[in-house]
Every structure is written in C-alpha cells, then in structure tokens.
Design a protein around this motif. Structure first.
Motif, PDB file in Angstrom:
ATOM      1  N   SER A 194      23.246  31.386  45.460  1.00 25.78           N
ATOM      2  CA  SER A 194      23.032  32.136  46.664  1.00 25.78           C
ATOM      3  C   SER A 194      21.844  32.784  46.489  1.00 25.78           C
ATOM      4  O   SER A 194      21.520  33.467  45.364  1.00 25.78           O
ATOM      5  CB  SER A 194      24.471  32.857  46.902  1.00 25.78           C
ATOM      6  OG  SER A 194      24.492  33.810  45.992  1.00 25.78           O
ATOM      7  N   TYR A 195      21.210  33.275  47.574  1.00 23.83           N
ATOM      8  CA  TYR A 195      20.057  34.273  47.466  1.00 23.83           C
ATOM      9  C   TYR A 195      19.949  34.988  49.029  1.00 23.83           C
ATOM     10  O   TYR A 195      20.522  34.486  49.973  1.00 23.83           O
ATOM     11  CB  TYR A 195      18.715  33.561  47.165  1.00 23.83           C
ATOM     12  CG  TYR A 195      18.171  32.456  48.052  1.00 23.83           C
ATOM     13  CD1 TYR A 195      17.615  32.676  49.192  1.00 23.83           C
ATOM     14  CD2 TYR A 195      18.543  31.040  47.824  1.00 23.83           C
ATOM     15  CE1 TYR A 195      17.118  31.788  50.151  1.00 23.83           C
ATOM     16  CE2 TYR A 195      17.998  30.180  48.789  1.00 23.83           C
ATOM     17  CZ  TYR A 195      17.138  30.531  49.842  1.00 23.83           C
ATOM     18  OH  TYR A 195      16.712  29.413  50.766  1.00 23.83           O
TER      19      TYR A 195
ATOM     20  N   PHE B  43      32.519  37.460  47.137  1.00 19.61           N
ATOM     21  CA  PHE B  43      31.672  38.197  45.933  1.00 19.61           C
ATOM     22  C   PHE B  43      30.115  37.882  46.039  1.00 19.61           C
ATOM     23  O   PHE B  43      29.280  38.725  46.261  1.00 19.61           O
ATOM     24  CB  PHE B  43      32.310  37.928  44.518  1.00 19.61           C
ATOM     25  CG  PHE B  43      31.367  38.314  43.358  1.00 19.61           C
ATOM     26  CD1 PHE B  43      31.389  39.459  43.040  1.00 19.61           C
ATOM     27  CD2 PHE B  43      30.205  37.708  42.824  1.00 19.61           C
ATOM     28  CE1 PHE B  43      30.756  40.342  42.020  1.00 19.61           C
ATOM     29  CE2 PHE B  43      29.604  38.123  41.911  1.00 19.61           C
ATOM     30  CZ  PHE B  43      29.695  39.495  41.539  1.00 19.61           C
ATOM     31  N   SER B  44      29.767  36.472  46.310  1.00 23.03           N
ATOM     32  CA  SER B  44      28.498  36.035  46.531  1.00 23.03           C
ATOM     33  C   SER B  44      27.914  36.739  47.658  1.00 23.03           C
ATOM     34  O   SER B  44      26.753  37.258  47.707  1.00 23.03           O
ATOM     35  CB  SER B  44      28.204  34.555  46.418  1.00 23.03           C
ATOM     36  OG  SER B  44      28.894  34.233  45.113  1.00 23.03           O
ATOM     37  N   LEU B  45      28.623  36.514  48.802  1.00 22.97           N
ATOM     38  CA  LEU B  45      28.197  36.994  50.191  1.00 22.97           C
ATOM     39  C   LEU B  45      27.991  38.660  49.971  1.00 22.97           C
ATOM     40  O   LEU B  45      26.754  39.165  50.345  1.00 22.97           O
ATOM     41  CB  LEU B  45      28.885  36.772  51.167  1.00 22.97           C
ATOM     42  CG  LEU B  45      28.990  35.317  51.626  1.00 22.97           C
ATOM     43  CD1 LEU B  45      30.237  35.070  52.443  1.00 22.97           C
ATOM     44  CD2 LEU B  45      27.789  34.911  52.293  1.00 22.97           C
ATOM     45  N   ALA B  46      28.862  39.252  49.510  1.00 24.71           N
ATOM     46  CA  ALA B  46      28.619  40.768  49.131  1.00 24.71           C
ATOM     47  C   ALA B  46      27.443  41.078  48.386  1.00 24.71           C
ATOM     48  O   ALA B  46      26.911  42.375  48.572  1.00 24.71           O
ATOM     49  CB  ALA B  46      30.075  41.315  48.790  1.00 24.71           C
TER      50      ALA B  46
ATOM     51  N   LEU C  87      40.127  38.185  39.114  1.00 24.26           N
ATOM     52  CA  LEU C  87      39.067  38.019  37.963  1.00 24.26           C
ATOM     53  C   LEU C  87      38.197  36.791  38.127  1.00 24.26           C
ATOM     54  O   LEU C  87      37.286  36.281  37.525  1.00 24.26           O
ATOM     55  CB  LEU C  87      39.799  37.687  36.763  1.00 24.26           C
ATOM     56  CG  LEU C  87      40.551  38.998  36.085  1.00 24.26           C
ATOM     57  CD1 LEU C  87      41.345  38.548  34.905  1.00 24.26           C
ATOM     58  CD2 LEU C  87      39.334  40.094  35.748  1.00 24.26           C
ATOM     59  N   ALA C  88      38.252  36.009  39.547  1.00 27.61           N
ATOM     60  CA  ALA C  88      37.408  34.934  40.110  1.00 27.61           C
ATOM     61  C   ALA C  88      35.865  35.507  39.812  1.00 27.61           C
ATOM     62  O   ALA C  88      35.218  34.404  39.454  1.00 27.61           O
ATOM     63  CB  ALA C  88      37.863  34.504  41.353  1.00 27.61           C
ATOM     64  N   PRO C  89      35.365  36.568  40.194  1.00 27.42           N
ATOM     65  CA  PRO C  89      34.066  36.809  39.844  1.00 27.42           C
ATOM     66  C   PRO C  89      33.696  36.467  38.389  1.00 27.42           C
ATOM     67  O   PRO C  89      32.607  36.334  38.151  1.00 27.42           O
ATOM     68  CB  PRO C  89      33.671  38.196  40.432  1.00 27.42           C
ATOM     69  CG  PRO C  89      34.958  38.384  41.414  1.00 27.42           C
ATOM     70  CD  PRO C  89      36.056  37.514  40.891  1.00 27.42           C
ATOM     71  N   MET C  90      34.421  37.007  37.637  1.00 34.84           N
ATOM     72  CA  MET C  90      34.119  36.811  36.083  1.00 34.84           C
ATOM     73  C   MET C  90      34.081  35.144  35.998  1.00 34.84           C
ATOM     74  O   MET C  90      33.359  34.707  35.162  1.00 34.84           O
ATOM     75  CB  MET C  90      35.392  37.344  35.120  1.00 34.84           C
ATOM     76  CG  MET C  90      35.218  38.665  34.937  1.00 34.84           C
ATOM     77  SD  MET C  90      35.491  39.644  36.633  1.00 34.84           S
ATOM     78  CE  MET C  90      35.741  41.239  35.923  1.00 34.84           C
ATOM     79  N   MET C  91      35.187  34.360  36.426  1.00 30.83           N
ATOM     80  CA  MET C  91      34.919  32.827  36.354  1.00 30.83           C
ATOM     81  C   MET C  91      33.549  32.303  36.708  1.00 30.83           C
ATOM     82  O   MET C  91      32.893  31.425  36.178  1.00 30.83           O
ATOM     83  CB  MET C  91      36.066  32.110  37.026  1.00 30.83           C
ATOM     84  CG  MET C  91      37.552  32.609  36.409  1.00 30.83           C
ATOM     85  SD  MET C  91      38.673  31.656  37.611  1.00 30.83           S
ATOM     86  CE  MET C  91      40.135  32.481  37.161  1.00 30.83           C
ATOM     87  N   TYR C  92      33.213  32.985  38.046  1.00 33.24           N
ATOM     88  CA  TYR C  92      31.761  32.847  38.365  1.00 33.24           C
ATOM     89  C   TYR C  92      30.775  32.913  37.336  1.00 33.24           C
ATOM     90  O   TYR C  92      29.753  32.114  37.324  1.00 33.24           O
ATOM     91  CB  TYR C  92      31.522  33.454  39.792  1.00 33.24           C
ATOM     92  CG  TYR C  92      30.429  33.027  40.434  1.00 33.24           C
ATOM     93  CD1 TYR C  92      30.109  31.652  40.600  1.00 33.24           C
ATOM     94  CD2 TYR C  92      29.534  33.944  40.870  1.00 33.24           C
ATOM     95  CE1 TYR C  92      28.762  31.477  41.354  1.00 33.24           C
ATOM     96  CE2 TYR C  92      28.355  33.644  41.708  1.00 33.24           C
ATOM     97  CZ  TYR C  92      28.190  32.326  41.818  1.00 33.24           C
ATOM     98  OH  TYR C  92      26.857  31.903  42.763  1.00 33.24           O
ATOM     99  N   MET C  93      30.845  33.869  36.583  1.00 32.42           N
ATOM    100  CA  MET C  93      29.700  34.169  35.563  1.00 32.42           C
ATOM    101  C   MET C  93      30.003  33.296  34.493  1.00 32.42           C
ATOM    102  O   MET C  93      28.986  33.000  33.781  1.00 32.42           O
ATOM    103  CB  MET C  93      30.107  35.685  35.070  1.00 32.42           C
ATOM    104  CG  MET C  93      29.668  36.819  36.128  1.00 32.42           C
ATOM    105  SD  MET C  93      28.088  36.594  37.020  1.00 32.42           S
ATOM    106  CE  MET C  93      28.436  37.638  38.354  1.00 32.42           C
TER     107      MET C  93
END
Length: 351
Positions: free
Chosen positions: A99-100, A194-197, A252-258
């Motif tokens: 995302s950007y 998380f990505s949008l924020a 903890l989904a943002p950690m999974m994204y990393m």
C-alpha cells in the motif's frame, strides 16, 4: 501521402499532450480484475450450507475498503484531531503488494490499496492458518506449503495476480472449513485497517510538519506504524456488540503482516540470491519489534489469550516454511519454479 504525414504529425502532437502526468499514472493507473459476483458464487459452492447469499452481501456491506477507510479517518480525528477529508482511496491492480500514499501537496493526496494486496494477503492467511490447523495431515501440509511458496515466488516477487485455477486450489484446500475462513477474514480486515491507518499517518505527519529528513526516512515509518497500531488497538477496545469491527483475537495480525513481508524477502533471497532493499522502510522484523513495544503499554487492556494462541500456531508454520524452502532449494527440488532470467532483468531496471 502528404495528408497522411500531416495526420500522423497532428495525432502525435495531440498524443504528446495527452500523456498523463505522474499523479494520473499513479491515481488512475492499472485496471480492475475484481469480480465480486463470481467470487460470491464460488464461496457459496465451497461453503455450501454454511451461509447464504444474503449473509454474504450483508457482510460485504459491513466489511469493504471504503467502510474501513471511513473508520480509520473517524479514529484519526478522534485520537489526533486530523480528519484527512481530502484524502482519496484508490484500488486498482497495479501489480504491487504494497500500500502507499501519494502526497505531492499539489494534487489531492490518495492512498492506494492494490487489488493484488487484497487477494494475496487473504490467500496467505488462509494458507497459513489451514497449514497450522492440519499440520499433521501430510497432504494438507504439502499443499499449503506449495501455495505459500507460489504466493511468495510468482505473486509477491513478480506481481502476478493469482489466476482462477490457483484460487480454485486454495478454495479446495479450505472448502467447508468455516473456522479457517473466519480466522483469515478477521485477521485480514485488521491488516487492512492497519495499512490504511499507516498511510493516513504519513499524511498527518506531513500536515503537522513532523516528517523526517530524507537521511532518516525509517523514523517516519516507525512513527506511522506506531500511530496505525494505536488506531487498530483503540478500535478493538472501543467497538462492541453490533458496532464491533475488529475482533480482539486479531490484535497480532499486524505482526503477521510484517512476517508476510519477511517471508517474501526471505524467499527472494533463497531462490534468487537477491537481497531486497528499500531505503524508505526498515526491515520487517525491526518494525514488528516496535509494534510489540506499543501493544505492551498498559493503556491497551483486553483479553489477548486467543490472539496469542493464534499467533503461536502461525509462527510454527512461518518457521517451517523457511526451513523447507532452504532445504528444498539446496537439494535442487525448486529448480522448476525458478524464473531466474526474469528476476535478473528486474535487477537491471532502474526507476
């Protein structure tokens, strides 16, 4: 003959001035390959009797990019006093899993969430959770490993959208398993928020003049991550009942994204001896460690037991994937899936 030449010259003159500027290339570039109706019918076929078309449509009304974008802006206004009303959301297929935000201060800022991002992240979560759940089933183990490898190699590295056949394989793997579908969908929407924020945070930092210098762009990424995670955790804590948007166990989904990006970089390194480097972004493992520092603060108080268990199982197959890719590569079992010449050509392209 002279008339043809004049026509060609005139056409060339017109086309020259119709070439889109950089903003337009990003904002309107790409195309849409999404087919929600077909996707709905395939879901009904693979999860027959578990939900109705009416339930699916109701779910799509509650969970979609624009709705989540609105929630993120609502919470930015509440937590930071920043509305971001002028930011536009873009959602075409531009062959990127990232995302950007495009914010040149002359055009309306827009956030891009690629269709490839959408399809890849949800497929990744489905594969990983199914693999974790049925780890002892050798057939499921093998198929899930191969699918994650396909996502990392063909989709992430080369930006290739999954075809219908690939989607059918994945749906066949999870067919009838409503638990895995629910886990993946819930974690997916937490990652989307998380990505949008994270991207809105960049706009906020620019608005407040708190952007870091070009010599230290990683500091701004850390700040954007921490602000985005704060928004995610606030939504998890404050939305209840029918208004609940993000499930507590997905914290903890943002950690999974990393970890998703870490596996992407790892696969590229093992398969093609290539070390992806992005001067704008710190390494995923460093970003993940910063996120753990955020969630450990006392202000975020909610039940984390289920989320911890889910992430523990995820990490088991995360480690297993790394071991298997390296082992199979060393034994020459992955030679047939390599696109070495194509990868080498990508290295020669300078942007």
């Amino acid at each position: 003959m002279e008339k043809d030449v004049l026509v060609q010259k005139e056409r060339g003159f017109i086309e020259k001035f119709m070439v889109p500027q950089m903003y337009d290339l990003f904002r309107f570039g790409g195309s849409s390959v999404k087919d929600d109706e077909m996707g709905m019918q395939r879901m009904l076929q693979n999860f027959s009797g578990l939900f109705t078309e009416e339930q699916l449509r109701k779910n799509m009304e509650k969970y979609n990019l624009q709705k989540m974008f609105g929630v993120v802006k609502e919470y930015f206004k509440k937590e930071y006093g920043y509305a971001g009303d002028s930011i536009i959301l873009s959602n075409n297929y531009q062959h990127t899993i990232n995302s950007y935000i495009y914010n040149d201060r002359e055009n309306p800022a827009f956030i891009h969430i690629d269709e490839l991002f959408e399809s890849t992240v949800i497929a990744f979560l489905l594969s990983m959770f199914k693999w974790s759940k049925d780890f002892g089933n050798l057939e499921i183990y093998s198929e899930c490993f191969k699918y994650v490898l396909f996502l990392m190699n063909d989709v992430c590295i080369f930006g290739k959208m999954q075809g219908t056949d690939a989607n059918d394989v994945l749906l066949g793997l999870v067919s009838g398993d409503i638990q895995i579908l629910q886990l993946a969908e819930d974690c997916y929407w937490t990652i989307v928020v998380f990505s949008l924020a994270h991207e809105v945070a960049h706009a906020y930092l620019a608005y407040t003049g708190r952007q870091y210098s070009k010599q230290h762009p990683e500091k701004e990424e850390y700040n954007a991550d921490m602000m985005a995670y704060h928004i995610v955790l606030k939504i998890i804590m404050e939305k209840e009942g029918e208004e609940q948007i993000l499930e507590k166990y997905t914290y903890l989904a943002p950690m999974m994204y990393m970890d998703f990006f870490d596996l992407y970089y790892y696969t590229d390194r093992v398969l093609y001896k290539s070390r992806l480097s992005d001067p704008q972004h710190p390494w995923p493992v460093d970003r993940k460690n910063r996120l753990f520092a955020v969630v450990n603060k006392d202000e975020y108080d909610f039940d984390t037991v289920d989320g911890n268990h889910l992430y523990s199982g995820f990490l088991d197959v995360y480690d297993e994937y790394k071991d298997q890719v390296l082992l199979k590569m060393e034994r020459g079992k992955l030679d047939k899936i390599l696109h070495t010449e194509r990868r080498n050509r990508m290295r020669c392209v300078k942007v």
